[in-house]
Scaffold this motif. Structure first.
Motif, short mmCIF file in Angstrom:
data_model
loop_
_atom_site.label_atom_id
_atom_site.label_comp_id
_atom_site.label_asym_id
_atom_site.label_seq_id
_atom_site.Cartn_x
_atom_site.Cartn_y
_atom_site.Cartn_z
N GLU A 30 51.21 -58.49 -44.73
CA GLU A 30 49.91 -58.55 -44.04
C GLU A 30 49.68 -59.98 -43.57
OE1 GLU A 30 46.41 -56.87 -46.02
OE2 GLU A 30 47.81 -55.56 -47.13
N VAL A 31 49.36 -60.13 -42.30
CA VAL A 31 49.17 -61.46 -41.73
C VAL A 31 48.08 -62.22 -42.49
CG1 VAL A 31 48.46 -62.75 -39.68
CG2 VAL A 31 50.03 -60.82 -39.45
N ASN A 32 46.95 -61.56 -42.75
CA ASN A 32 45.83 -62.25 -43.40
C ASN A 32 46.19 -62.81 -44.77
OD1 ASN A 32 44.17 -61.90 -41.29
ND2 ASN A 32 43.06 -60.15 -42.13
N LYS A 33 47.08 -62.10 -45.49
CA LYS A 33 47.45 -62.55 -46.83
C LYS A 33 48.47 -63.68 -46.77
CE LYS A 33 46.76 -58.38 -49.62
NZ LYS A 33 47.51 -57.21 -50.14
N LEU A 34 49.33 -63.67 -45.72
CA LEU A 34 50.46 -64.60 -45.69
C LEU A 34 50.21 -65.85 -44.84
CD1 LEU A 34 53.30 -61.94 -45.40
CD2 LEU A 34 52.87 -63.41 -47.36
N ILE A 35 49.23 -65.78 -43.95
CA ILE A 35 49.01 -66.92 -43.05
C ILE A 35 48.35 -68.05 -43.84
CG2 ILE A 35 46.70 -66.37 -42.16
CD1 ILE A 35 47.90 -66.96 -39.32
N LEU A 36 48.80 -69.27 -43.58
CA LEU A 36 48.23 -70.38 -44.35
C LEU A 36 47.07 -71.00 -43.59
CD1 LEU A 36 49.59 -72.58 -42.43
CD2 LEU A 36 51.37 -72.70 -44.12
N ASN A 37 46.39 -71.92 -44.22
CA ASN A 37 45.34 -72.67 -43.56
C ASN A 37 45.99 -73.45 -42.42
OD1 ASN A 37 43.53 -74.60 -42.75
ND2 ASN A 37 43.16 -75.42 -44.80
N PRO A 38 45.54 -73.25 -41.16
CA PRO A 38 46.21 -73.91 -40.02
C PRO A 38 46.38 -75.42 -40.22
CG PRO A 38 44.58 -72.36 -39.23
CD PRO A 38 44.44 -72.39 -40.72
N SER A 39 45.45 -76.05 -40.94
CA SER A 39 45.49 -77.51 -41.12
C SER A 39 46.73 -77.97 -41.89
CB SER A 39 44.25 -78.00 -41.85
OG SER A 39 43.10 -77.57 -41.15
N GLU A 40 47.44 -77.03 -42.54
CA GLU A 40 48.66 -77.40 -43.27
C GLU A 40 49.76 -77.85 -42.30
OE1 GLU A 40 49.59 -76.40 -46.86
OE2 GLU A 40 47.42 -76.41 -47.14
N LEU A 41 49.69 -77.39 -41.05
CA LEU A 41 50.68 -77.81 -40.05
C LEU A 41 50.36 -79.23 -39.62
CD1 LEU A 41 51.21 -74.76 -37.65
CD2 LEU A 41 53.04 -76.13 -38.65
N PHE A 42 51.34 -80.11 -39.72
CA PHE A 42 51.12 -81.52 -39.39
C PHE A 42 50.68 -81.66 -37.92
CE2 PHE A 42 52.35 -85.83 -38.22
CZ PHE A 42 51.82 -86.55 -39.28
N ASP A 43 49.65 -82.45 -37.68
CA ASP A 43 49.12 -82.75 -36.34
C ASP A 43 48.31 -81.61 -35.73
OD1 ASP A 43 49.60 -85.39 -35.84
OD2 ASP A 43 51.15 -85.10 -34.31
N LEU A 44 48.19 -80.45 -36.41
CA LEU A 44 47.44 -79.34 -35.79
C LEU A 44 45.98 -79.72 -35.57
CD1 LEU A 44 47.76 -75.63 -35.97
CD2 LEU A 44 45.51 -76.51 -36.56
N ASP A 45 45.35 -80.29 -36.59
CA ASP A 45 43.92 -80.63 -36.45
C ASP A 45 43.71 -81.64 -35.32
OD1 ASP A 45 43.22 -78.92 -38.45
OD2 ASP A 45 43.23 -80.44 -40.03
#
Length: 403
Positions: free
Chosen positions: A40-55
């Motif tokens: 399930e995408v909702n269970k497996l997707i992480l907080n977008p901010s974990e990706l470097f430079d995303l914010d």
């Protein structure tokens, strides 16, 4: 031992022994079994901010939106690039943010950002552009963009060199600074996570008080298509993207995907249809010099336009198949004659073939076919006007990129 692994998987997850055996064979640890079987995408997707430079990238786009600036989208000409570009365009369209898409012409411009793409954005009054599925190694063009005072956000999954291009933000799990662990994602998966982060910031800052925010689930069909066609590992989040995306396609398909389903005579939609019927038709556009057709198809709301583009892509795909057959036939002859002439008893350690004016759009596919046939790293090179252009495909355990 294997038996121990099987019994742990079987008992901890309360599943039949046969299924536990298959999962153990696929080296799925017991803790991942549930997400593997019921992703399930909702269970497996992480907080977008974990990706470097995303914010950082999101903040720049929010500034552009607040100033009502037009945003450029520069995508690769393959399915991953087309689906990534389409998601960004559809998301921005929802909020009435103006965008301009540029897909380089594979035959005239080659891969990734180039000066004419940057000039195109500049002449259209665009100061900020996003590259998707390309840009990670585009040193010179990004210097050029920066010299014109432009900002860029790179969203890419291709391995980076030590020398990074100039950019405002570079979202790429293969960067040393990135600890997200999302190295398996195709560019379209990263683009989706970027949009999740962007929607969150638009909501938190109440930028569009009068517009209901879009449901992002509606884009999972595009995420599934790009993920399957980029041949990334279908584990973890990728598996969830593909499962839920296929569900969406089977319930309520987007016009453009529907057009390709009917023209390719596909019945049930699964990974095979996406990878071998739908994807190659979108890819055919980029391979034969009509690079923006894929994005136009996937973002269109007009049935007439979708029908026309689907038919055109079907024809381009047939054309691509014919070109590929010719080049492959010549390449195999070339290899077999060489082996016979040199009286070799075994196939050499690697295969290198070249031909005059072989079509640049099929070199990678032909390299892939040679690799399958001879099980050797294969290089296919086309010579035209004193210039050599090539593509390579390798077998497991030999990393051509590193070499």
């Amino acid at each position: 031992s294997d038996l121990e692994k099987i019994s742990i998987i079987e008992n901890e997850n309360k599943i039949p022994k046969l299924l536990a055996k298959i999962l153990a064979g696929r080296e799925i640890p017991s803790s991942d079994v549930d997400s593997f079987l019921n992703p399930e995408v909702n269970k497996l997707i992480l907080n977008p901010s974990e990706l470097f430079d995303l914010d950082k990238g999101v903040d720049l786009i929010v500034k552009c939106i607040s100033k009502k600036e037009k945003i450029g989208i520069l995508g690769d000409y393959d399915v991953d690039g087309a689906t990534s570009s389409s998601i960004l365009k559809l998301f921005f369209d929802h909020y009435g943010v103006k965008t301009e898409i540029y897909i380089p012409d594979r035959l005239k411009e080659g891969y990734g950002p180039n000066n004419s793409a940057i000039d195109f954005f500049y002449d259209n009054g665009i100061n900020t552009f996003i590259t998707v599925d390309c840009g990670a190694t585009s040193i010179e063009p990004m210097i050029y963009a920066s010299s014109k005072g432009m900002n860029s956000i790179i969203i890419d999954h291709h391995k980076v060199d030590n020398n990074l291009p100039v950019s405002y933000a570079h979202i790429n799990p293969s960067r040393n600074e990135d600890n997200s662990g999302l190295n398996d994602l195709a560019a379209v998966g990263l683009t989706f996570i970027f949009v999740v982060g962007l929607r969150r910031t638009i909501r938190n800052n109440n930028i569009f008080p009068d517009i209901n925010e879009p449901s992002l689930k509606q884009y999972l069909d595009l995420v599934a298509l790009g993920t399957v066609c980029d041949v990334v590992q279908l584990r973890g989040l990728n598996r969830a993207f593909v499962k839920e995306g296929i569900d969406i396609i089977s319930k309520n398909s987007r016009l453009g995907i529907d057009g390709l389903i009917s023209i390719s005579g596909s019945k049930d939609i699964g990974v095979t249809e996406l990878g071998y019927r739908i994807g190659p038709r979108i890819n055919a556009a980029g391979r034969t010099g009509a690079s923006d057709l894929g994005v136009r198809l996937l973002t269109s709301n007009s049935e007439d336009e979708v029908l026309a583009i689907s038919e055109r892509l079907d024809n381009l795909n047939k054309q691509r198949q014919n070109i590929e057959e010719t080049v492959l036939f010549e390449a195999i002859n070339n290899v077999d004659n060489n082996i016979a002439d040199k009286k070799l008893n075994t196939i050499p350690n690697s295969i290198i073939v070249s031909g005059k004016s072989w079509h640049l759009g099929v070199l990678g596919i032909v390299a892939s076919r040679l690799k399958d046939k001879y099980y050797r790293p294969s290089f296919v090179i086309s010579s035209s006007e004193g210039k050599l252009t090539g593509s390579a495909r390798s077998i497991s355990g030999i990393d051509i990129g590193k070499l």
